[in-house]
Design an enzyme around this catalytic site. Sequence first.
Site, short mmCIF file in Angstrom:
data_model
loop_
_atom_site.label_atom_id
_atom_site.label_comp_id
_atom_site.label_asym_id
_atom_site.label_seq_id
_atom_site.Cartn_x
_atom_site.Cartn_y
_atom_site.Cartn_z
N ASP A 34 -66.07 32.74 1.61
CA ASP A 34 -66.61 31.67 0.72
C ASP A 34 -67.85 32.10 0.41
OD1 ASP A 34 -64.44 29.05 1.00
OD2 ASP A 34 -66.70 27.94 2.23
N LYS A 56 -67.02 29.47 -5.30
CA LYS A 56 -68.69 29.57 -6.67
C LYS A 56 -69.04 31.00 -7.74
CE LYS A 56 -70.22 25.76 -7.08
NZ LYS A 56 -71.10 24.47 -6.58
N MET A 169 -76.49 19.72 0.32
CA MET A 169 -75.82 19.46 -0.37
C MET A 169 -76.45 18.96 -0.96
SD MET A 169 -71.62 19.60 -0.07
CE MET A 169 -71.88 18.54 1.79
N1 SAH Z 1 -70.89 24.09 6.21
C1 SAH Z 1 -72.19 24.62 6.68
C2 SAH Z 1 -72.70 23.71 5.41
C3 SAH Z 1 -71.57 23.51 4.00
S1 SAH Z 1 -72.86 22.20 3.16
C4 SAH Z 1 -72.96 24.90 7.60
O1 SAH Z 1 -73.02 24.84 8.64
O2 SAH Z 1 -73.94 25.41 7.27
C5 SAH Z 1 -73.48 23.60 2.33
C6 SAH Z 1 -75.08 23.43 2.72
O3 SAH Z 1 -75.37 23.52 3.46
C7 SAH Z 1 -76.19 23.82 1.70
O4 SAH Z 1 -75.51 23.06 0.34
C8 SAH Z 1 -77.04 23.13 1.36
O5 SAH Z 1 -77.56 22.28 1.62
C9 SAH Z 1 -77.23 24.01 3.05
N2 SAH Z 1 -76.70 25.14 3.35
C10 SAH Z 1 -76.04 26.62 3.52
N3 SAH Z 1 -76.53 27.64 3.92
C11 SAH Z 1 -78.02 27.11 3.60
C12 SAH Z 1 -79.01 28.47 3.82
N4 SAH Z 1 -79.03 29.45 4.21
N5 SAH Z 1 -80.63 27.78 3.69
C13 SAH Z 1 -80.30 26.33 3.06
N6 SAH Z 1 -79.43 25.75 3.17
C14 SAH Z 1 -78.45 25.90 3.08
#
Ligand code: SAH
Length: 243
Positions: A34, A56, A169
């Site tokens: 991803d 994306k 998100m």
């Molecule tokens: N499975 C992932 C989350 C997926 S949803 C997890 O457990 O982290 C994707 C969202 O995660 C993004 O829109 C953002 O809100 C957050 N996110 C993921 N990586 C991030 C990062 N390095 N810094 C800030 N927000 C992050």
Amino acid sequence: MGKVYLTGAGPGDIDLLTIKALRVVQQADVIIYDRLANPDILQQAKSGCEFIYVGKKDSHHTLPQDEINELIYQAALKYENVVRLKGGDPLVFGRGGEEGIYLKERGVAFEFIPGVTSAIAVPEYAGIPVTHRGVTVSFRVVTGHESKKAHSQIPWENYKTDDTIIFLMGLHNLEKITKKLIEIGKPEDYPVAVISKGTTPEEKTVVGTISNIYEKAKDLPTPALIVVGEVVRLREQLNWFEQ
Ligand code: SAH
């Protein structure tokens, strides 16, 4: 038929990859990854490993989930070790459950490999503990995406408590989220932080209140998450990574 490892890549910092995830990456015949999975992880794969990007890119949309499911299944028919690499943890807004069900229905063996979720690790790198003795006894991790819909599934009324709320998100809905919080009675000066590109060298945190965070943070780059709660104040003492 091969086996599929539904694997968490961690939040960004490659050193937060688990040893188990590293092991399956090193053995993978194909890695389906991803946008949020740190691409440097792919360098750990053996030579000849196939890489398939399903994230994306700019204006292009992510491959629809049913096509990703089918792609993983087809990969399992072709290869012995299939790694599905996702940002953070595969089951925290990661759709790993849907992929697991799709594989199960087709008789393909799979394993979940948990990852360090951004929901906890990103605030932590910004010096914001999601719980803190004497400040808050619980935290919630919520999608900030669905508030676009006319009828929110989020039980906003439950959010009147002092739980730490972490919205994933949600940056594009930041204004709506702050309006909702005020609607349910949160004080306008309640602390909020937005953290962008957490755990990476480009990490940036903006701290404000429910009433001013939208203006202060709306132009931050994604990925970003929103933390609402008194714990945000602890950053004054605990900010360690950005210094
Ligand atoms: N499975 C992932 C989350 C997926 S949803 C997890 O457990 O982290 C994707 C969202 O995660 C993004 O829109 C953002 O809100 C957050 N996110 C993921 N990586 C991030 C990062 N390095 N810094 C800030 N927000 C992050």
